[in-house]
Design a protein around this motif. Sequence first.
Motif, PDB file in Angstrom:
ATOM      1  N   GLN A 171      47.513  42.152  52.716  1.00 29.31           N
ATOM      2  CA  GLN A 171      46.811  42.591  51.865  1.00 29.31           C
ATOM      3  C   GLN A 171      47.109  43.883  51.082  1.00 29.31           C
ATOM      4  O   GLN A 171      47.833  44.801  51.540  1.00 29.31           O
ATOM      5  N   GLY A 172      46.832  44.269  49.787  1.00 30.98           N
ATOM      6  CA  GLY A 172      47.103  45.404  49.198  1.00 30.98           C
ATOM      7  C   GLY A 172      47.159  45.132  47.638  1.00 30.98           C
ATOM      8  O   GLY A 172      47.312  44.093  47.250  1.00 30.98           O
ATOM      9  N   ASP A 173      46.808  46.153  46.922  1.00 29.18           N
ATOM     10  CA  ASP A 173      46.773  46.033  45.391  1.00 29.18           C
ATOM     11  C   ASP A 173      48.221  45.408  44.872  1.00 29.18           C
ATOM     12  O   ASP A 173      48.126  44.688  44.028  1.00 29.18           O
ATOM     13  N   LEU A 174      49.201  46.176  45.483  1.00 35.78           N
ATOM     14  CA  LEU A 174      50.409  45.732  45.017  1.00 35.78           C
ATOM     15  C   LEU A 174      50.928  44.257  45.043  1.00 35.78           C
ATOM     16  O   LEU A 174      51.403  43.626  44.452  1.00 35.78           O
ATOM     17  N   VAL A 175      50.391  44.046  46.497  1.00 32.48           N
ATOM     18  CA  VAL A 175      50.579  42.447  46.647  1.00 32.48           C
ATOM     19  C   VAL A 175      49.952  41.622  45.794  1.00 32.48           C
ATOM     20  O   VAL A 175      50.174  40.546  45.359  1.00 32.48           O
ATOM     21  N   VAL A 176      48.501  41.869  45.296  1.00 31.35           N
ATOM     22  CA  VAL A 176      47.989  40.984  44.304  1.00 31.35           C
ATOM     23  C   VAL A 176      48.694  41.074  43.032  1.00 31.35           C
ATOM     24  O   VAL A 176      48.835  40.102  42.513  1.00 31.35           O
ATOM     25  N   ILE A 177      49.051  42.253  42.844  1.00 29.01           N
ATOM     26  CA  ILE A 177      49.858  42.431  41.314  1.00 29.01           C
ATOM     27  C   ILE A 177      50.929  41.529  41.419  1.00 29.01           C
ATOM     28  O   ILE A 177      51.185  40.729  40.507  1.00 29.01           O
ATOM     29  N   LEU A 178      51.653  41.489  42.632  1.00 26.18           N
ATOM     30  CA  LEU A 178      52.994  40.517  42.549  1.00 26.18           C
ATOM     31  C   LEU A 178      52.445  38.929  42.659  1.00 26.18           C
ATOM     32  O   LEU A 178      53.302  38.467  41.946  1.00 26.18           O
ATOM     33  N   ALA A 179      51.404  38.791  43.441  1.00 28.46           N
ATOM     34  CA  ALA A 179      51.125  37.508  43.479  1.00 28.46           C
ATOM     35  C   ALA A 179      50.743  36.979  41.971  1.00 28.46           C
ATOM     36  O   ALA A 179      51.011  36.039  41.409  1.00 28.46           O
ATOM     37  N   ILE A 180      49.954  37.768  41.303  1.00 31.99           N
ATOM     38  CA  ILE A 180      49.570  37.552  39.735  1.00 31.99           C
ATOM     39  C   ILE A 180      50.803  37.427  38.998  1.00 31.99           C
ATOM     40  O   ILE A 180      50.960  36.458  38.240  1.00 31.99           O
ATOM     41  N   THR A 181      51.712  38.254  39.099  1.00 28.55           N
ATOM     42  CA  THR A 181      52.978  38.325  38.403  1.00 28.55           C
ATOM     43  C   THR A 181      53.699  36.902  38.716  1.00 28.55           C
ATOM     44  O   THR A 181      54.037  36.237  37.699  1.00 28.55           O
ATOM     45  N   VAL A 182      53.771  36.730  40.003  1.00 33.09           N
ATOM     46  CA  VAL A 182      54.659  35.553  40.372  1.00 33.09           C
ATOM     47  C   VAL A 182      53.978  34.147  39.781  1.00 33.09           C
ATOM     48  O   VAL A 182      54.598  33.291  39.382  1.00 33.09           O
ATOM     49  N   THR A 183      52.834  34.086  40.064  1.00 28.12           N
ATOM     50  CA  THR A 183      51.688  32.862  39.500  1.00 28.12           C
ATOM     51  C   THR A 183      51.786  32.715  37.840  1.00 28.12           C
ATOM     52  O   THR A 183      51.781  31.702  37.434  1.00 28.12           O
ATOM     53  N   GLY A 184      51.754  34.104  37.144  1.00 25.78           N
ATOM     54  CA  GLY A 184      51.706  33.922  35.935  1.00 25.78           C
ATOM     55  C   GLY A 184      52.966  33.903  35.032  1.00 25.78           C
ATOM     56  O   GLY A 184      52.860  33.169  33.931  1.00 25.78           O
ATOM     57  N   ALA A 185      53.998  34.256  35.775  1.00 27.95           N
ATOM     58  CA  ALA A 185      55.406  34.203  34.915  1.00 27.95           C
ATOM     59  C   ALA A 185      55.666  32.804  34.367  1.00 27.95           C
ATOM     60  O   ALA A 185      56.127  32.743  33.353  1.00 27.95           O
ATOM     61  N   PRO A 186      55.421  31.903  35.341  1.00 34.87           N
ATOM     62  CA  PRO A 186      56.049  30.647  34.813  1.00 34.87           C
ATOM     63  C   PRO A 186      55.295  30.317  33.335  1.00 34.87           C
ATOM     64  O   PRO A 186      55.962  29.657  32.519  1.00 34.87           O
ATOM     65  N   GLY A 187      54.100  30.328  33.449  1.00 38.55           N
ATOM     66  CA  GLY A 187      53.342  30.032  32.172  1.00 38.55           C
ATOM     67  C   GLY A 187      53.884  30.645  30.966  1.00 38.55           C
ATOM     68  O   GLY A 187      54.020  30.271  29.969  1.00 38.55           O
ATOM     69  N   VAL A 188      54.030  32.199  31.283  1.00 39.63           N
ATOM     70  CA  VAL A 188      54.402  32.838  30.035  1.00 39.63           C
ATOM     71  C   VAL A 188      55.853  32.448  29.599  1.00 39.63           C
ATOM     72  O   VAL A 188      56.011  32.134  28.305  1.00 39.63           O
TER      73      VAL A 188
END
Lengths: 311, 439, 698, 219
Positions: A171-188
């Motif tokens: 867990q961690g803020d940066l991990v969540v950011i990473l997770a959001i980045t990775v899941t969001g990037a394909p859509g973008v």
Amino acid sequence: MAAATSSPRTEQLSRLQRWGKTVRIIFESRVATVGLMMVLFWFLLGFISLVWTPYRPNFSDFEQNLRPNSTNWLGTDHLGRDILSRLMAGTQVILLKTRLPGDFPILGGKAIPGGVALWGVFGSLTLGSVLGLNAGYRSGWWDQIIMQLLDALIAFPQIVLYLVVIAALGQGDLVVILAITVTGAPGVARLVRSLTLDIKTRDYIRAAETRGESVWFIMFREILPNIRGPLLVDSMLRVGYAIFAIGTLGFLGIGLPPPDPDWGNMVNDARRNIFFNQWAVIPPSLAIATLVIGLNLFADGLREEINRYQK
Amino acid sequence: MARFLVRSVISTIVTMLLVSIALFGLIEVGSGDITVKILGIESTAEQRASYRAQLGLDQSAALRYIGWLVGNDWLVRGRVGHKLVTVKNPQTGEDQWWADVDGQLTRWRMRSGELYALLRQENGSSVEVLANDGWQLDPETGTEFFWGVNDNNSAVKWVRGAGERVWVRTSAGFRQQGDGPQQYIPLRKGILRGDPGLALQTGRPVAVTLIPRIRNTAVLAGVAFIVVMPLALVLGILAGVNEGKPLDRVISVGGLAATATPEFVTGIFLILVLGIWLKEIWPGSPFKAVALFTSPDAIFRDPTLLLLPVLTLTAVELGYVARMTRASMVEVMDSAYIRTAIIKGMPYRRVVLRHAIRNALMAPITIIMLHVNWLVGGVVVVEVIFGYPGLGKYIYDSAIFGDFNAIEAAAMVTVFIAVVTRLIGDLAYTLLNPRLRYT
Amino acid sequence: MKSEESVGPPVLKVENLAVAYKVRGGEVEAVQDVSFEIHRGQSLGIVGESGCGKSTVAWSIVNFLGANGYVKRGSIKFQGQELVGKTGEALRRLRGDQIAMVYQDPMQALNPSMRLGDQLREVLTVHRGLSKKEAERRCIEMLERVYMPDAAAVMKRYPHQISGGQQQRVVIAMALLNNPALVIMDEPTTALDVTVEAAVLDLVAELRRDFDTAIMFISHNLGVVARVCNHVGVMYAGEMVERARVGDLYANPQHPYTQGLMRCVPKLGSDKVSSILYPIRGRVPPPDNRPAGCIYGPRCDYAQDRCQHEHPALRPISGVGNWARCHFAEEIDAAAWTPPEEIPIPTIDQPQSDNQPIMQINELSKYYEVRGDSLRDVFGLSQPRYVKAVERVSFTVPKGKTLGIVGESGCGKSTLIKTIIGLEDSSSGEAQFMGFDITGAIQQRDTQLIRELQMVFQNPDSTMNPSYTVGQQIGRPMERFNTVPKNQIRSEVIKLLEAMRLGSNYYDRLPRQLSGGEKQRVGIARALASQPDLVLCDEPVSALDVSVQAAILNLLLEVQQQFGTTLIFIAHDLSVVRFFSDYVAVMYLGQMMEIGPAEAIYAPPYHPYTEALLSAVPIPDPKARQKRIRLEGAVPSAMNPPTGCRFNTRCPRRHLLPDPDICLTEPPWRDVGPDHQIFCHHTVETLSSFDPVIAETV
Amino acid sequence: MFVKDYMTRHPIMVAPEMRATEAQKIMSENKIRHLPVVGEGKRLVGLVTRQRLALKPDAMASLNVWEITRFLANMSVRQVMLAAKQVHTIGPDNTVERAARLMAEQKVSCLPVLDGDGVVVGILSEVDLLRAIQDMLGMTAEGVRVTMQMPDEKGQFARLATTLAEHGWGIMGIGSYPAPRRAGYYQIVVKIPQVTVEQVREVLSQIPGQEMVDIRTVV
């Protein structure tokens, strides 16, 4: 056609006027206005919570499981903490601050401005734009490879990807950011790619090519500025999704780590406690729902209005 | 079209392969020491190291990936010198590995420095015979060693006289044993051959638990799908043809609200409203605030258990699909060929039914199919809220525990579903769209 | 049998029509005070530039103005019955049965996912209640009537499976199925190639006679209208400014706007001087800001005080048959018109150059590899197949001259200039520009060479990057090629802007603040910014209105004189390149068919394809006698082009050869005059014996 | 000479639901006397004539002015029209003579022209028939019009035709009919272009057995 005869319509608008025009567009749409109000409400509450909350959000100062009453307007949770204070403080990690881990260079252990949702979306925008521009403009093998990679990423159900990432990285803020980045990037990337494919056919891109401009110049100077609009609207929606995801992760108990209150986690705690205190579950649920709906309404209204404006 | 199909299939296969590598790599990089979770925080470093070796975690990642993907029996075969086969254990139904020594299924065991062969009999029991003649000489070190299959489904290397001390997990607990092997290679058939390995949490094959879970999830998602699709398409079309009118506003904004509300919020509200408040007014209501899934088959005995989970999923999906359909319908109704149909004097019903719907449904169908992995995501949350014994809950539990074998297997299943549905979506689009069909 | 002036009640009578659209903060009257009548068997042409409201008139007749449009004033009477306010079932019964419509873009107008047969049949099954079988039979009959080859098979196809010209035939057949009294045609041939257009126009004229249908024909093209209409109404800024019989209008236009329009239409005239274009100054006022008096007043050369505050009515002009909306129509003598001072008129004499070739192209080819659909192709097992977009093209361009390249879509002219400029590399052949080899793509070229070759693009709306100001965009080539020191860029850009007749106040404008013509000027300025020796122009005026087109063409001529630039100019329209080019090359399906000095191309001897093209060009003069040569069939696929002469499958002159099979072999290049060559098996004598396509106007 | 060539195509038609007053207005505005009434797909359901719209005197007598107005205002075309089965119609491929006979026999002044499906494709009125006569006699262009009277015998017309042909004259219109006041004789009207009255008179008066009734230049 002498230049002096130009009509007043074409006179240069000042920057301020242009801004004024943009703001007017927002308020032209009722949907967008309502959405914006909902979002601003939570931002406001978050800013207030930085300096003041009714009580200490992380301390069990009261009796447990109180119903809403005059002291604790929204009641208390199963540990006797004031729900309103926790609700207010809960906006911070989402929208206003990101806590860096202790071993982070220079800023270790400190919090930086900008919530996890915002940084996450920023990350996916950056990554997605670079990938999408390359796939769309260069096409051919670049396109094939990038799209294949993105397809692989998209194939993961998002929650599963979050679960895997968090199971793997903790867990961690940066991990969540990473997770959001990775899941969001394909859509973008897909959006940027399709916009690029369209823009690429324009004559001004041919003009740049016949000037022998470099690929990066064309992608970032000629194409990128022209896809700003749709990208902005899309990122608004993405912030919504990110908050949605953070809430869900919090609910699953693998979201943003304590001590700061996290809405999703609050819902989860309250759910376990639902037979003792039905009221604790409502405020954080509504908070997430209204914030996400607000962003969606705002983005939707804005998009509709921009479309109409362009017609 | 053939080209398109072949491309899609190839792309799907490549996607799956990439996903599996990514998944494996991610877990490889990230997951902490799983043995801590299995053995407990009090375990010693020595114990953990020994157990890690038994799990085969000391092998290189590439080897383990290959073993996970296509199995490693064919790799190990050269060392053991015999063909390796699996036989179903008559009691548990789980696979057991045996070496096929000239038609005789054999395993080995080391006891007090002596090597014994266990010869499998027809009835499933085995006979133990001394097999010290199997030792081979390592010319470099001058020691004698033996590669064989042990009784824990691993290919192992014993070294004569080394008498390794290993920690073995038994039903009685974790204890130290002598005569242990120097190297373990847990044998597996690989996920492509239908063996996702053993769950670390339970030590039982993943497949045994996974299959009823998948079935349960299929029931949940299937029922939700059957409820959602017709309703959402109808609502979307209604909203689309009434663009800008009050009906459209209600459907659009309602749909947006439903989509934008996270599943867990919807679920909790449904529990609160239908499960608790309604129960106070109407004690006989079929909605249960707390559903106890006593067994994996509980939903077949009491279908009312499905009510709230299905409703939650419906609420979330309905809005999304309806909005997609609406957007597509609006676009189509605005197109030149609809204008043509109207100016041809076609009655409005005919314009909508014959001219618009087919074109309007093309886009949503692909998007809906793409959306299935979103649905799977929703299923995870819904299953966790309601404690529903499905695939999503399984992934969640495994992720919390860090059971990478289970996560990998379950995640691959979800990815497989996503990829295949997308393929179906592409196909459906191609079939619906004559422009693609005839080029 | 019946006289042109049909007696009896009009089929359509529009009186004082005004159509308004509600927009944010008020409403805009797109159409004001339009009146006309159409009788049965007549066709009324409505001409006007984009945005003048001609389509709005059409939509108001079928009452399809969208959610925010409505008829504000006036009446529309169809067969004596008021259409304004008609809704529901009564309106639906009229549509498709008594009033039918044909649209600009047939591909868009046909439902992509329905078979053509279903779309045709339903017109009959819904309105007439015919059985499917009977409807099928009649649809096939009607398709045959519009000369659709293989009509029965077409019924089973989808729209994308037939060509654009055939799609338009289907739409026309669909419109005529119920024998409507009125057919509205909204730019029906605008999306089509010129030879296809000619065939469709023939069909329209023929059907009008046979079915006695009243036709309202909307077009921006004065030539097209002259060919099919017997009455014409000219619209300007939402008003009808002139209405007359076709002969009167073209011979004797009364309204200054009509006169102006006639002067800026490129003609296929005999000599260069007669084809000088005189643009109209100023621009069309936006609908929300029209002048108080005469709407044309601010642009009119004859405007007087009265025109500024008194709105003229459309009135019959004494002495002629025309109706015009002008206070002074009787006093204006169009023949005595001289160009006003502020309109720049290019001098036609070009500076004498030494005819030093600046570019030499020799047997240049460009093939594209295509992938097939079969499984073998997917795995790359089959032989690669090629689209032969440009096949062995040779020409030279002398310094300071203009080469016009003409051909229909798919003839390879765009690929050719893309190859020259380096957006594509060439497949074989030689190409030299000022001694540099230019067969490679732009990445392999020297910066200096890139600087010398620049391009002007077709579409004004996409030629400029919407995110940057005019100044930034013109300055960028200067910056990139270091042609101008950084601190002088601004002043240089302003100089260029002034040369383009745009003021320095354009420097900070964004593209969305410019009109189409202004954008095109900026595009030209940008191409000139690096001081290139050769500028390639890819249909720079085809997307512009005629009055703007004339100004841009004149500007290009002027630029050429001022900067001594060599131009290569692509166009699909023979009349546009007519006065503009020194040399003209005609292309068909990747091959060059004819090349020569401009004057020579427009008179015999011609290549048979040039002849067909010339015969198809719509001439804005109803009295012009044009030979009627129509090409059969469709352009063959460039993937599998005919052997020998690529035109052999459609050549109308092939039968004149003693042995027509000789066309299957490669024809020789025949020298038919100084610098004039024709790629044909026919002898020079045969080619010279052809009559001129266009007889002099009577 | 077929109906389809002389009928008026795309006639003004009305729907049966239309108010009678509206139909009346359309007729007077467009100066027409007959309105075919059509339903879906332009199929004939009736015919409105001016007479049909005029009120019958006996109906009128019992009503005052207001009532008449109201009475008329509430009438639909369906109520005043002649129903389709009472209307005489003709097909587009019939001959003009047949149409003329039908109109004369039935004493009707117009015939709706229907195709095989009962769809109105045109209307043929007396005026259209007059136009046919006009065309037949070449009355739309200048020429010399001669009326010859000849016995009803074989070869008489050939004699006339031969004479004209010998002089290289054309015929732009011709018509023949039984002589009005002389049984056993026929009169033939011929219109000849590009000649003078004198030339024609000189030549045609020489034909034996035939009598020149009238000669004149007409436009």
